[in-house]
Design an enzyme around this catalytic site. Structure first.
Site, PDB file in Angstrom:
ATOM      1  CG  ASP A   1      -6.307   6.290  -3.576  1.00 47.97           C
ATOM      2  OD1 ASP A   1      -7.175   7.104  -3.182  1.00 47.97           O
ATOM      3  OD2 ASP A   1      -5.157   6.262  -3.113  1.00 47.97           O
TER       4      ASP A   1
ATOM      5  CB  ALA B   1       9.283   1.815  10.119  1.00 51.39           C
TER       6      ALA B   1
ATOM      7  CD  GLU C   1       0.302  -4.425  15.443  1.00 51.66           C
ATOM      8  OE1 GLU C   1       1.226  -3.728  15.932  1.00 51.66           O
ATOM      9  OE2 GLU C   1       0.021  -4.429  14.232  1.00 51.66           O
TER      10      GLU C   1
ATOM     11  CB  ALA D   1      -1.530  -0.676   5.434  1.00 49.71           C
ATOM     12  NE  ARG D   2      -1.362   2.406  11.649  1.00 48.82           N
ATOM     13  CZ  ARG D   2      -0.038   2.338  11.609  1.00 48.82           C
ATOM     14  NH1 ARG D   2       0.552   1.221  11.224  1.00 48.82           N
ATOM     15  NH2 ARG D   2       0.704   3.362  11.957  1.00 48.82           N
TER      16      ARG D   2
ATOM     17  NE  ARG E   1       4.416   8.761   2.399  1.00 49.50           N
ATOM     18  CZ  ARG E   1       3.352   8.754   3.189  1.00 49.50           C
ATOM     19  NH1 ARG E   1       2.359   9.561   2.947  1.00 49.50           N
ATOM     20  NH2 ARG E   1       3.265   7.926   4.222  1.00 49.50           N
TER      21      ARG E   1
ATOM     22  CG  ASP F   1       4.892  -5.884   9.283  1.00 49.75           C
ATOM     23  OD1 ASP F   1       5.622  -6.666   9.928  1.00 49.75           O
ATOM     24  OD2 ASP F   1       5.029  -4.644   9.302  1.00 49.75           O
TER      25      ASP F   1
ATOM     26  CG  HIS G   1       3.868  -3.066  13.348  1.00 46.88           C
ATOM     27  ND1 HIS G   1       2.708  -2.601  13.894  1.00 46.88           N
ATOM     28  CD2 HIS G   1       4.212  -2.152  12.417  1.00 46.88           C
ATOM     29  CE1 HIS G   1       2.364  -1.449  13.322  1.00 46.88           C
ATOM     30  NE2 HIS G   1       3.277  -1.157  12.416  1.00 46.88           N
TER      31      HIS G   1
END
Length: 529
Positions: free
Chosen positions: A170, A282, A260, A230-231, A150, A255, A279
């Protein structure tokens, strides 16, 4: 039913839950771990963001718990394995922050091309230094996107609007989709070699951990710019630091981090060509409102016994999918419980085969229904869609799923076979018939029959001789048991015959004993579907 909102979500999401009939909402933001253990004793659902930890201890203290909803993507603060064992659905909201994260990624890309944060800091220091902050353009550069889900797809759209050539790696990306999006689907090595910019958008798994490491950077162009929203852990930070210092990487934007919060003395904080954010993927008003409302709606759906969306530990079913799959789920559960009752107590494996149109459907959910049906009389009410695979694994039962392209006598067919350690096999097959999707059992132990897949069944294997149907009918009649339907099957005259009878009620123990003691009857088995 009680819903514990343990972390602060959108007020609109809380209001939605409060408006649902039969749902009581408990808001307990910032509660200690001890307080959470006390609050969960009688709750049916928990809503969290990232602050509250839903540990195995919390799950054990919540016997009524059905669902944990995470208002966000990552579920690192939820013990998903423990939840699965307890049959608790764990859901997230993967779509709510899609645009916010894509836009943050693109912000990092722009800052990596034009050192705006550094120039802004210089201006705040009273300087006017135009020479030190020269940049490059995105136009006609090549962007490599690792993971075209997405968020990756949204980044690709924005990159194309800037006139960039877009490559994607991907392993699950269909070539037709890549072509439709005007994206070049390449291998990871090809992407690393050709990209001027790289951004990663994959979950952190064993396969993606340190996907971008020292070896990967060696394959990249000198002057690469790389970004991760992302992660943490997809890009190896030690390798990134070395590449930044050597000049292999000209700029980076992060980010997320391996640990963390990022340590105050981290070398990443000291490099001038790195843009860091804490982070914030969102962290937009729109995204927080979206995920708060979304998780509230998902929790309410589960508590009402409706659809399950965005579950991380079971197949998710939206309303449209459930409408199509519903009849198959019911049929699968019936076949599972039938095979369990006609087979031995201990089996080595369960083989599930799909034929026909059903092959093109999401058979994962149907497989779960079969597993749940198989375990229903073994594990009782504790088994559900979520934990049935775990329970079978704990019993030492292997599950094999086959999607067959061979022709079948039916438009679609589900075949379930239990294989015992001694090599014996016990099976049942079923299909849907007519516009109303009537569930039919069409084979038992490879013998063709046709009976309704519901209610009470009496299975009788007997020596094929005259008078057996009359004998069984008379015995059941004397016992006060009405026959709703009967199907007969035999392979050769005089050999073994099979009777499968739909009954309106259960035969008495005396009647069943009499059937089993008849000289011509090899097997008399009562089955409850």
């Amino acid at each position: 039913m009680k819903v514990l909102v343990a972390d602060k979500i959108s007020p609109k999401g809380v209001a939605f839950l409060r408006a649902q009939t039969g749902i009581e909402v408990i808001e307990a933001y910032g509660s200690s771990a001890e307080k959470v253990l006390e609050l969960v004793k009688d709750v049916h659902a928990i809503a969290v963001r990232s602050e509250t930890k839903i540990t195995a201890e919390v799950l054990a203290a919540a016997p009524l718990l059905k669902v944990v909803g995470r208002a966000g993507v990552g579920v690192d603060n939820v013990d998903v394995e423990a939840a699965t064992e307890r049959g608790v659905v764990v859901m997230n909201t993967p779509s709510g922050n899609t645009i916010a994260t894509a836009e943050l990624t693109f912000t990092h890309m722009l800052c990596g091309a034009r050192p705006v944060p550094q120039a802004a800091a210089s201006m705040r220091g009273g300087q006017w230094d135009r020479k030190s902050f020269s940049g490059i353009e995105l136009f006609r550069k090549t962007l490599g996107i690792v993971g075209l889900g997405r968020i990756g797809s949204e980044v690709a759209k924005r990159a194309q609007a800037f006139g960039m050539r877009v490559l994607a790696f991907d392993p699950y990306l269909a070539p037709s989709r890549a072509k439709a999006m005007q994206i070049e689907n390449v291998s990871l090595d090809e992407l690393l070699a050709q990209a001027d910019y790289i951004t990663v958008h994959m979950p952190l798994t064993d396969d993606t951990h340190y996907m971008i490491d020292e070896g990967a950077f060696e394959k990249c162009k000198k002057g690469l710019r790389i970004f991760n929203c992302a992660r943490g852990g997809i890009i190896k930070e030690a390798a990134l630091l070395a590449a930044l210092k050597s000049g292999k990487v000209a700029a980076a934007g992060l980010d997320v981090y391996e640990d963390e919060p990022l340590a105050a003395d981290s070398e990443l904080r000291k490099l001038p060509n790195v843009t860091l954010t804490p982070h914030l993927g969102a962290s937009t008003a729109e995204a927080q409102e979206s995920v708060g409302i979304e998780i509230a709606e998902q929790i309410a759906d589960v508590l009402r016994g409706g659809v399950i969306r965005n579950a991380v530990n079971m197949p998710s079913l939206d309303a449209a999918s459930l409408k199509v799959l519903g009849p198959y789920l019911d049929l699968g559960a019936k076949l599972g419980t039938l095979v369990q009752q006609i087979g031995p107590q201990q089996i080595a494996s369960l083989r599930i085969t799909y034929w026909g149109r059903i092959v093109d459907l999401d058979s994962n959910a149907i497989t779960r229904a079969i597993q749940q049906g198989f375990l229903r009389r073994i594990s009782g009410e504790s088994v559900n869609f979520v934990n049935s695979p775990v329970m079978l694994e704990r019993l030492g039962v292997k599950v094999e799923v086959i999607k067959s392209g061979e022709n079948s006598s039916y438009t679609e067919l589900i075949h379930v076979e239990a294989l015992a350690a001694d090599g014996s096999r016990h099976s049942a097959a079923g299909t849907l018939i007519g516009k109303t999707n009537q569930r039919r059992i069409v084979a038992i132990n490879e013998r063709g029959v046709e009976v309704d897949a519901s209610g009470k069944l009496l299975l009788i294997e007997n020596r094929d001789q005259p008078g057996m149907i009359g004998y069984v009918g008379t015995l059941l009649g004397k016992d006060g048991v009405n026959i709703a339907n009967m199907s007969l099957s035999r392979q050769e005259a005089g050999q073994t015959a099979l009777m499968v009878i739909n009954l309106d009620s259960e035969p008495s123990a005396a009647a069943r004993a009499e059937l089993k003691n008849h000289a011509a009857i090899k097997l008399a088995k009562f089955v409850h579907l």
